[in-house]
Design an enzyme around this catalytic site. Sequence first.
Site, PDB file in Angstrom:
ATOM      1  N   ARG A  45       0.875  -1.176   0.000  1.00  0.00           N
ATOM      2  CA  ARG A  45       0.000   0.000   0.000  1.00  0.00           C
ATOM      3  C   ARG A  45       0.908   1.221   0.000  1.00  0.00           C
ATOM      4  NH1 ARG A  45       2.747   1.439   3.543  1.00  0.00           N
ATOM      5  NH2 ARG A  45       1.379   3.200   3.829  1.00  0.00           N
ATOM      6  N   GLY A  46       0.294   2.407  -0.068  1.00  0.00           N
ATOM      7  CA  GLY A  46       1.093   3.618  -0.203  1.00  0.00           C
ATOM      8  C   GLY A  46       1.125   3.974  -1.665  1.00  0.00           C
ATOM      9  N   ALA A  47       0.756   5.222  -1.983  1.00  0.00           N
ATOM     10  CA  ALA A  47       0.554   5.592  -3.381  1.00  0.00           C
ATOM     11  C   ALA A  47       1.753   5.279  -4.284  1.00  0.00           C
ATOM     12  CB  ALA A  47       0.147   7.069  -3.467  1.00  0.00           C
ATOM     13  N   ARG A  88      -7.604  -0.176  -6.777  1.00  0.00           N
ATOM     14  CA  ARG A  88      -7.867   0.828  -5.733  1.00  0.00           C
ATOM     15  C   ARG A  88      -8.102   2.176  -6.416  1.00  0.00           C
ATOM     16  NH1 ARG A  88      -4.478   0.783  -0.524  1.00  0.00           N
ATOM     17  NH2 ARG A  88      -6.446   1.690   0.170  1.00  0.00           N
ATOM     18  N   GLN A 198      -1.327   1.277   9.981  1.00  0.00           N
ATOM     19  CA  GLN A 198      -0.058   1.455   9.270  1.00  0.00           C
ATOM     20  C   GLN A 198       0.982   2.153  10.141  1.00  0.00           C
ATOM     21  OE1 GLN A 198      -3.064   2.269   8.037  1.00  0.00           O
ATOM     22  NE2 GLN A 198      -3.257   1.760   5.883  1.00  0.00           N
ATOM     23  N   ASP A 239      -2.068  10.617  -1.362  1.00  0.00           N
ATOM     24  CA  ASP A 239      -2.520   9.639  -2.355  1.00  0.00           C
ATOM     25  C   ASP A 239      -2.929  10.320  -3.648  1.00  0.00           C
ATOM     26  OD1 ASP A 239      -2.905   8.251   0.383  1.00  0.00           O
ATOM     27  OD2 ASP A 239      -2.808   6.670  -1.114  1.00  0.00           O
ATOM     28  N   ASN A 249      -5.378  11.925   1.495  1.00  0.00           N
ATOM     29  CA  ASN A 249      -4.408  11.053   2.151  1.00  0.00           C
ATOM     30  C   ASN A 249      -5.185  10.188   3.133  1.00  0.00           C
ATOM     31  OD1 ASN A 249      -1.643  10.191   2.611  1.00  0.00           O
ATOM     32  ND2 ASN A 249      -1.734  11.266   4.569  1.00  0.00           N
ATOM     33  N   LYS A 250      -4.508   9.285   3.790  1.00  0.00           N
ATOM     34  CA  LYS A 250      -5.122   8.337   4.723  1.00  0.00           C
ATOM     35  C   LYS A 250      -6.132   9.008   5.641  1.00  0.00           C
ATOM     36  CE  LYS A 250      -4.723   4.883   4.797  1.00  0.00           C
ATOM     37  NZ  LYS A 250      -5.746   4.140   4.032  1.00  0.00           N
TER      38      LYS A 250
END
Lengths: 352, 352
Positions: A45-47, A88, A198, A239, A249-250
């Site tokens: 995960r993570g852009a 996603r 995370q 993101d 973002n998250k």
Amino acid sequence: MIKTVEWTNEGVSMLDQRLLPTEEKYLILRSYEEVADAIKKMVVRGAPAIGVSAAFGLALGAKQSVGTSIADLEFDFDYMCEVMGSTRPTAVNLFWAIERMRQALRRAKEKTQDVEEAKQILVDEALKIYQEDLESNRAMGRFGGELLQDGATVLTHCNAGALATAGDYGTALGVIRGARDLGKRIAVIADETRPFLQGSRLTAWELSKDQIPVTLITDNMAGHFMKQGKVDAVVVGADRIAANGDTANKIGTYMVAVLAKRHNIPFYVAAPVSTLDLSILTGEEIPIEERDAKEVTHVRDQQLAPEGIEVHNPAFDVTPNELITAIITDRGVAREPYTQSLKKLVESAAVA
Amino acid sequence: MIKTVEWTNEGVSMLDQRLLPTEEKYLILRSYEEVADAIKKMVVRGAPAIGVSAAFGLALGAKQSVGTSIADLEFDFDYMCEVMGSTRPTAVNLFWAIERMRQALRRAKEKTQDVEEAKQILVDEALKIYQEDLESNRAMGRFGGELLQDGATVLTHCNAGALATAGDYGTALGVIRGARDLGKRIAVIADETRPFLQGSRLTAWELSKDQIPVTLITDNMAGHFMKQGKVDAVVVGADRIAANGDTANKIGTYMVAVLAKRHNIPFYVAAPVSTLDLSILTGEEIPIEERDAKEVTHVRDQQLAPEGIEVHNPAFDVTPNELITAIITDRGVAREPYTQSLKKLVESAAVA
């Protein structure tokens, strides 16, 4: 060096982030479907990491295509791009990487009729995306490292570290590593980042491994520590960033930004230019992924909420540009008005 | 009716809240030490519930005292009060209940030389504290229910419900139940409330049981839903309220208050007058309990963070008075300036 995702002779190697911090296990993904599935299930995960993984997945799929002509390859490739693009919805780096790979195939078509040569061009392009990601994190670290003071305590949310990129430095944590490389002593407060954790599972793990002092808190403690004067700066990843600087973002990033504003704490976003989406004017247009309720109601097999309870689980939120002190990219630092400053960065030459 | 804590012939009956929502188990505590231990280990929690439990624990201890004179009983009782007072530092209702019981013993001493009669006076006082708690929640429900609009969605943090009091209504959730009793349709958004998860485990459980619509979110989602206009009011409980209205409550309450302010959402605190501590001028003086790191790093036996990681775990934070729209008590609703309005409520006659 942490290796989040790598190209190997056997397939795409990927650290299974779902098992961290208690187990460090690398999977070998042997088809583009396996890579797409790993993205969807948040093995990675993570852009930026999603972008690199998608590129590797497409390169792997192309390599395995049984088509004997470029047209066959293109047919297969289009389908793979669709599968990859549906994993996603929020991180724009996914679509950016797919588009880079599409362009590489177009270039290959102009250059050759040899399907094997075209496949190699796609593999090379994916490796280039990977290499650029590592370099862009180092560049962000240099630009962002300048902004942090020696002795600062930096709060971060989610994981925008080595584990959110191809590996090595990361984006937000790249800025912290960049400051360290300048000889500054930086301590980190990591929000645990519910529901996927995370912060506790990944950020705490990679900073400990790197011997950067880190203290773990639950997300709802951030305001308390800011009020007590214990946070000097906030650095988070992104993101997707709209043309006006609004940043997806998250989930929870917006809350941190509002709290930082109240306490006059600088709030920095660190992201490569590939996270910018100038095709959308504001954050209102960014699609927000809704994930499975079980992420909220359970931790592994432990049930935390009553059976059948209604749950909301948006994976991201949008922080409006007015709460962002600066956006640290691999091509320099953008400040308000972002509509101008971000456009200028995109139009500038890439870092060598 | 939910019965959080009760006086029975066998001892103090207590719902073990650590097992909710998956198991509804009642413990019988047979000594004051067992009650003190249950408070410390959060079998029971919530400021008013802690107060009632402590009173029951002291009544039980007094009943079991083997002293044959009032002086013997007093000697034992002083020691029990010390043990009970050292269980948790933040909720003022604990100290308020202990002081009520001490006063009852002083009255008993003036009235009788019969140690058994004195013990009965202590048991009666504890039962009175219990009964008053139930009534005060109903009163808060009436006062607070007026403030909520029909059709409102109310966000709450932690559990200030039946489970945080002797049972039945609760404080913040009492306000919601009060609004329902006035015929208003109220929906609730419950923050899960890390690390102890009182929102997902307790609030979601008791509202579901009561058929009040409830949606569970993680703490870091509150800002996102406020930004989307999905929250009409916030109601929370309190563990201690200073003379100026500054309010200590579950960690994360401050964050919710800051977000509510930004979005012009009314932020209400609901607490009985026994939660007021006019002996301290501001929230700065409220001691904040730091709890075990394991609450953050583990969920039950599941390890969520790397071994040996540094953790902060303050159980409460302080919300400054300027962020509080009104404080709903069992004697009426206080508004700014709180130094005057709270003093007036304390000096007013108790609810009949």
